[in-house]
Design an enzyme around this catalytic site. Structure first.
Site, mmCIF file in Angstrom:
data_model
loop_
_atom_site.group_PDB
_atom_site.id
_atom_site.type_symbol
_atom_site.label_atom_id
_atom_site.label_comp_id
_atom_site.label_asym_id
_atom_site.label_seq_id
_atom_site.Cartn_x
_atom_site.Cartn_y
_atom_site.Cartn_z
ATOM 1 N N CYS A 1 0.818 -1.160 0.083
ATOM 2 C CA CYS A 1 0.015 0.112 -0.008
ATOM 3 C C CYS A 1 0.824 1.261 -0.122
ATOM 4 C CB CYS A 1 -1.143 0.096 1.279
ATOM 5 S SG CYS A 1 -0.207 0.024 2.820
ATOM 6 N N ASP B 1 -33.774 39.389 -28.725
ATOM 7 C CA ASP B 1 -32.894 40.110 -29.208
ATOM 8 C C ASP B 1 -32.404 41.319 -28.149
ATOM 9 O OD1 ASP B 1 -34.143 39.725 -32.757
ATOM 10 O OD2 ASP B 1 -32.630 38.541 -31.463
#
Lengths: 532, 150
Positions: free
Chosen positions: A115, A347
């Protein structure tokens, strides 16, 4: 769950002799008791050494105090002593058990060869403190946490080697050991560290938590250990851009599944070598899952884009709808960034009146996540006080799935508009009255020229459901229309070089143009209306 | 005939619409259009132009002298309308095939010839190569004066 029994003795001996840490030893003996792993490192070391010292008559005397059901596997006599090696070529000679006293005096913890320190140093209180310091200084609001760990790929290789080693040893006793029987390293790690983190942070660990604490581990010393897999299983490793390593954890795991045992043992030492150093924790990071704020906005300016309008790095118009709304939310939620979306858009020169247009903002990695209804109202007021160009209503927290409902609205729901129209030739009331009687007018709209540079060329069929005209003078009238979602209103009025058919100009047999456009309503019933 | 027979309308989004200019012979009194043909060569018909996607892949690429269509009038004349600008051909106006009258009645709007999208890098130079309405009128004036002097 199983205790350490006689059959485990050779495995324990084998692993301890090659500097495998006690917790990894337990893992390879398939011990699944969480409490055991949480015992202090020194104690576990002592216990295992005790276990090895005890002879056959004193089975199960070690202080593993969890009662377990008897092992179902056949228990055979242990016939081999330490140092006895009779395995296939690649396995090394195991040195005899070092003197116990000498081992006890040696206080420095050797890095585990399996590990690499994960189940050693990185389970200790010091590391836990380090992580919690990072979390606390990052100043997040959270009620639980999920701890995610990224391990270096060479750990998988070492695990594989250790498994082959143990498998062979157990084979001598006529026992099998499947890869899945071994306790996973990450699992054991979380068993040990979750309770400690939970205690320090004062909140529970929860796999589904939106608050993530992540640690990346690296072990530069052994970084090249997986490289041999590229020659053994070339098709598992795809070329990668951006200078990233091709040896990802997933690719390595895949290759390990494919590679034949003999080939593996040819290229990798079994047992794995003892490293000089432990792993290092490269980064500790915190991240909160995104929160979603929804509402409806009105737009009163004819000079405001929805998103920032920037060409060649130069801003063409000051501010934008999304910035005016998000600015305050970003500050309150302390997020890294935002994503603004709405049910359609208008717009720059078009106003949005009526109940407004539904929108939703995703706030990414917010530090603050909880707001009461009162606080949201306050936030709404702050936004509304800060600008007269936009106003918001029904501001509320919503879930991610709610976004889908909003986008549904964009495709399916109707919108109503009010347009101020100019005509070249004079009109009288009678000339426009017939428009009111037209229902479900079908249009064919080619992609308008004004957006053709960034949209594909296509023809859209759209429906004008109803119209209502208001005569103003010989060259002007106002038209109210209810249309299908996605209809280009301006093009319906002026015809766009004849590319929208029919159009108001063709219907009136005149040249027409649109002077003003307002959105009167967006007919989506989301988000829920609040008592504002 | 004059090189200035076309008029380009450019919106701020770089799209160009090719139309007949005011002074074009076809727009003068007495001309009747007998045919409009987008087949400019055995291998090339502008009607076959197909574009796909945002970047308009598959479009026929036009240079300044690329013919768009040939128009014949009843007095036996044939006029070739050229692109005058470089870019991708987006569409040609099929409405004028079914209704040639709009070419003369509304040359700057419904009677347009074609829509062209110049390359992003070239859009500025394309715009600069065109004349404004005022400049165009000056050129016409000069032409009238020089021809009257002959």
């Amino acid at each position: 769950m199983s205790l350490l029994t006689e059959k485990d003795r050779p495995v324990v001996q084998l692993l301890m002799d090659t500097d495998t840490c006690p917790r990894c030893v337990l893992r390879f003996c398939c011990v699944a008791s969480q409490t055991l792993y949480r015992r202090p490192y020194k104690d576990l070391m002592k216990d295992l050494k005790e276990f090895l010292k005890n002879n056959k008559e004193k089975e199960d005397t070690v202080c593993f105090d969890i009662a377990d059901p008897p092992c179902k596997r056949i228990r055979l006599e242990h016939t081999e002593g330490p140092g006895d090696v009779n395995h296939n070529g690649a396995l090394q000679q195991i040195p005899s058990v070092s003197d116990e006293n000498a081992a006890m005096e040696n206080s420095a913890v050797k890095a585990c060869n399996v590990c690499l320190g994960i189940l050693q140093e990185f389970c200790e209180a010091d590391f836990v403190k380090k992580v919690c310091q990072k979390v606390n200084s990052a100043d997040y609001q959270f009620t639980s946490f999920v701890f995610s760990v990224s391990l270096p790929p060479q750990l998988s290789v070492r695990e594989h080697a250790a498994w082959l080693l143990v498998k062979q040893e157990m084979g001598k006793l006529g026992l099998s050991l499947a890869r899945d029987d071994i306790v996973q390293l990450k699992e054991a790690y979380k068993w040990i560290i979750h309770p400690q983190l939970s205690e320090e942070l004062n909140v529970p660990a929860d796999g589904k938590s939106l608050f993530e604490v992540s640690v990346v581990f690296a072990h530069p010393e052994t970084a090249e250990e997986c490289h041999f897999l590229a020659t053994a299983c070339p098709d598992c490793f795809k070329p990668v851009k951006n200078k990233q390593s091709v040896f990802t954890r997933m690719a390595v795991v895949k290759a390990l599944e494919k590679i034949k045992e003999e080939d593996f043992l040819k290229h990798f030492p079994c047992p794995p070598s003892s490293p000089k150093n432990l792993c290092v924790a490269l980064e500790i990071q915190c991240n909160n899952g995104a929160v979603f704020v929804a509402g409806r906005y009105n737009k009163y300016s004819r000079n405001l884009p929805q998103t920032p309008w920037i060409i060649d790095g130069e801003r063409k118009l000051e501010s934008s709808v999304e910035e005016l709304i998000s600015e305050h939310l970003m500050a309150e939620f302390k997020a890294d960034s935002f994503n603004f979306s709405s049910s359609g858009r208008e717009d720059v020169d078009v106003r949005t009146l009526g109940n407004g247009r539904p929108f939703a903002i995703e706030l990414v990695n917010p530090r603050r996540i909880r707001f009461t209804a009162e606080e949201m109202k306050g936030l709404q007021q702050t936004i509304n006080n800060s600008s007269d160009k936009i106003q918001v209503r029904d501001l509320q927290l919503v879930t991610r799935s709610a976004i889908g409902r909003m986008k549904e609205g964009e495709e399916e729901k109707t919108k109503t508009y009010s347009a101020l129209i100019w005509t070249d030739k004079a009109i009288q009331r009678e000339d426009i009255a017939f428009l009111d009687d037209i229902k479900e007018l079908k249009l064919d709209q080619k992609t308008p020229l004004r957006v053709l540079h960034r949209r594909p060329l296509a023809v859209r069929c759209r429906i004008i459901h109803t119209m209502k005209s208001e005569y103003i003078d010989e060259h002007h009238f106002r038209l109210h229309l209810k249309t299908q979602a996605g209809t280009y209103i301006k093009e319906f009025v002026h015809g766009d070089f004849g590319r929208t058919k029919p159009n108001i100009g063709s219907l009136l047999n005149r040249t027409t143009d649109i002077l003003e456009l307002d959105v009167e309503s967006v007919d989506v019933d989301w988000p829920p209306t609040l008592d504002n | 005939f004059s090189q200035l027979q076309h008029h380009n309308y450019i919106s701020s989004c770089r799209i160009c619409v090719i139309t007949l200019a005011e002074a074009h012979p076809l727009l003068q009194n007495g001309k009747t259009i007998t045919s409009i043909n987008y087949q400019i060569s055995p291998n090339c018909s502008r009607l076959q132009n197909k574009v796909s996607g945002k970047s308009k892949r598959g479009a026929q690429f036009l240079t300044e002298l690329a013919p768009l269509c040939r128009i014949s009038s009843s007095d036996g004349e044939e006029y070739t309308i050229y692109s005058c600008i470089r870019g991708r051909l987006i569409e040609v106006n099929e409405n004028i095939l079914s209704n040639p009258a709009i070419l003369q009645e509304k040359p700057s709007t419904e009677g347009y010839i074609a829509v062209v999208l110049p390359k992003f890098e070239e859009s500025k130079s394309v715009t600069q190569g065109l004349l404004t309405q005022k400049e165009y009128e000056e050129v016409l004036l000069k032409r009238l004066n020089s021809s009257s002097l002959n």
